[in-house]
Enzyme design. Structure first.
Site, short mmCIF file in Angstrom:
data_model
loop_
_atom_site.label_atom_id
_atom_site.label_comp_id
_atom_site.label_asym_id
_atom_site.label_seq_id
_atom_site.Cartn_x
_atom_site.Cartn_y
_atom_site.Cartn_z
N TYR A 94 -6.75 20.63 3.46
CA TYR A 94 -5.35 20.51 3.87
C TYR A 94 -4.87 21.80 4.53
O TYR A 94 -4.72 22.83 3.87
CB TYR A 94 -4.44 20.19 2.68
CG TYR A 94 -4.73 18.91 1.94
CD1 TYR A 94 -5.66 17.98 2.39
CD2 TYR A 94 -4.07 18.62 0.74
CE1 TYR A 94 -5.92 16.81 1.70
CE2 TYR A 94 -4.32 17.45 0.04
CZ TYR A 94 -5.25 16.55 0.52
OH TYR A 94 -5.50 15.39 -0.18
N SER A 133 -1.92 8.00 -1.45
CA SER A 133 -1.18 7.04 -0.59
C SER A 133 -0.54 5.93 -1.42
O SER A 133 -0.65 4.75 -1.08
CB SER A 133 -2.11 6.45 0.48
OG SER A 133 -2.61 7.45 1.32
N PRO A 134 0.13 6.29 -2.53
CA PRO A 134 0.69 5.26 -3.42
C PRO A 134 1.87 4.51 -2.82
O PRO A 134 2.27 3.47 -3.34
CB PRO A 134 1.13 6.07 -4.65
CG PRO A 134 1.47 7.42 -4.10
CD PRO A 134 0.47 7.65 -3.00
N LEU A 135 2.43 5.04 -1.74
CA LEU A 135 3.54 4.36 -1.06
C LEU A 135 3.07 3.75 0.26
O LEU A 135 3.89 3.38 1.11
CB LEU A 135 4.69 5.35 -0.82
CG LEU A 135 5.25 5.99 -2.10
CD1 LEU A 135 6.30 7.04 -1.76
CD2 LEU A 135 5.84 4.92 -3.03
N ALA A 136 1.74 3.61 0.39
CA ALA A 136 1.14 3.01 1.59
C ALA A 136 1.70 3.66 2.86
O ALA A 136 2.10 2.98 3.80
CB ALA A 136 1.35 1.50 1.60
N GLY A 145 4.47 5.07 3.32
CA GLY A 145 5.88 4.73 3.56
C GLY A 145 6.16 3.26 3.74
O GLY A 145 7.32 2.83 3.75
N GLY A 203 13.62 -4.75 -7.41
CA GLY A 203 14.34 -3.52 -7.68
C GLY A 203 15.81 -3.73 -7.98
O GLY A 203 16.39 -3.00 -8.80
N LYS A 221 17.17 -5.91 -9.71
CA LYS A 221 17.33 -6.24 -11.15
C LYS A 221 17.47 -4.98 -12.00
O LYS A 221 18.12 -4.97 -13.03
CB LYS A 221 16.09 -6.98 -11.68
CG LYS A 221 15.90 -8.40 -11.23
CD LYS A 221 14.79 -8.97 -12.11
CE LYS A 221 14.09 -10.13 -11.43
NZ LYS A 221 12.94 -10.55 -12.26
#
Length: 265
Positions: free
Chosen positions: A54, A195-198, A200, A212, A214
């Site tokens: 990085y 990349s847990p949020l793909a 964005g 969400g 709810k």
């Protein structure tokens, strides 16, 4: 949650593209990124993920600056060795250089960033175990390993266990749930989800938005809450508002019904 006998937050923080991109440093926003990293730590996220690649190591330097003034024992640093550095001596050299850039006494978890079929895995594992013996690294793991490669890595260790596998995992990419995640769970290996949020893309998911509502949560918060059941997601944020949104994924749980609905997406 425990990792390498240290308490870690349910969510970590990724540093890809902080301080540059693929092996290329960028110093233009250093103070901003150090401030963001300090904000993350001050707000309870103590697992920071970086890599020698990085920004050509500059992300590690930013992490090193950000952790000054914090109790090192309360911070968990992951860094990774690039696949063209997996020869024995190169692994040792890379780890020492990462340690120098991080300006700290040890690396909590050192990962093979990507496998390299042209270098015997046994040679790399021997070097990583040597790093633990030297006290440079506390624990070892892998990244982007499938079941076959991870099985091989497990059999090759002599002194220390493979404690984590960092893989791509998000509500948009749940393929890991079919094989590598169950395998890791069976072998007591933590999944770290990059990349847990793909990248964005989850924020535009209408079903996540609907779920969400709810809970009074955003699609991003729902997506991360889903992942923490079986992994430690490591999202990245470049603003304090985005960090706050990430933090809002903690302290509550999806119902079994909503979890299953997302699982079947």
């Amino acid at each position: 949650m425990k990792l390498c006998d240290k308490n870690v937050s349910q969510i970590g923080f990724g540093t890809w593209k902080m301080g540059g991109g693929f092996w290329t440093p960028d110093y233009s926003r250093d103070s901003h990124y150090v401030e963001i990293l300090k904000y993350v730590i001050n707000n309870g996220i103590n697992l920071i993920d970086t890599a020698e690649m990085y920004g050509g190591g500059h992300a590690e330097e930013l992490v090193g600056k950000a952790i000054k003034g914090f109790d090192r024992e309360n911070i968990f640093i992951i860094t990774k060795v690039w696949p063209n550095h997996l020869r024995y001596e190169d692994v040792i050299k890379s780890a020492k250089e990462s340690l120098r850039r991080l300006d700290t006494k040890y690396i909590d978890l050192y990962l093979i960033h990507w496998p390299n079929p042209s270098i015997p895995l046994n040679e790399t594992i021997r070097a990583m175990e040597n790093l633990v013996d030297q006290g440079i690294v506390r624990c070892i793991g892998v990244s982007n390993f499938d079941v076959k490669l991870l099985s091989e890595a497990i059999t090759l260790t002599r002194k220390y266990e493979i404690v984590a596998n960092e893989i791509e995992y998000s509500v948009n990419n749940k393929s890991a749930e079919s094989d590598i995640i169950p395998f890791c769970e069976k072998n007591n290996i933590k999944i770290i989800a990059y990349s847990p949020l793909a990248r964005g893309n989850v924020k535009n998911n209408k079903i996540l938005e609907e779920i969400g509502r709810k809970y009074g949560k955003t699609a991003i918060q729902v997506a991360l809450n889903y992942l923490i059941k079986r992994s430690i997601p490591i999202p990245k944020a470049s603003t304090k508002d985005h960090v706050d949104e990430i933090l809002g994924s903690l302290g509550w749980s999806l119902s079994d019904e909503d979890y299953e609905r997302i699982r079947k997406l």
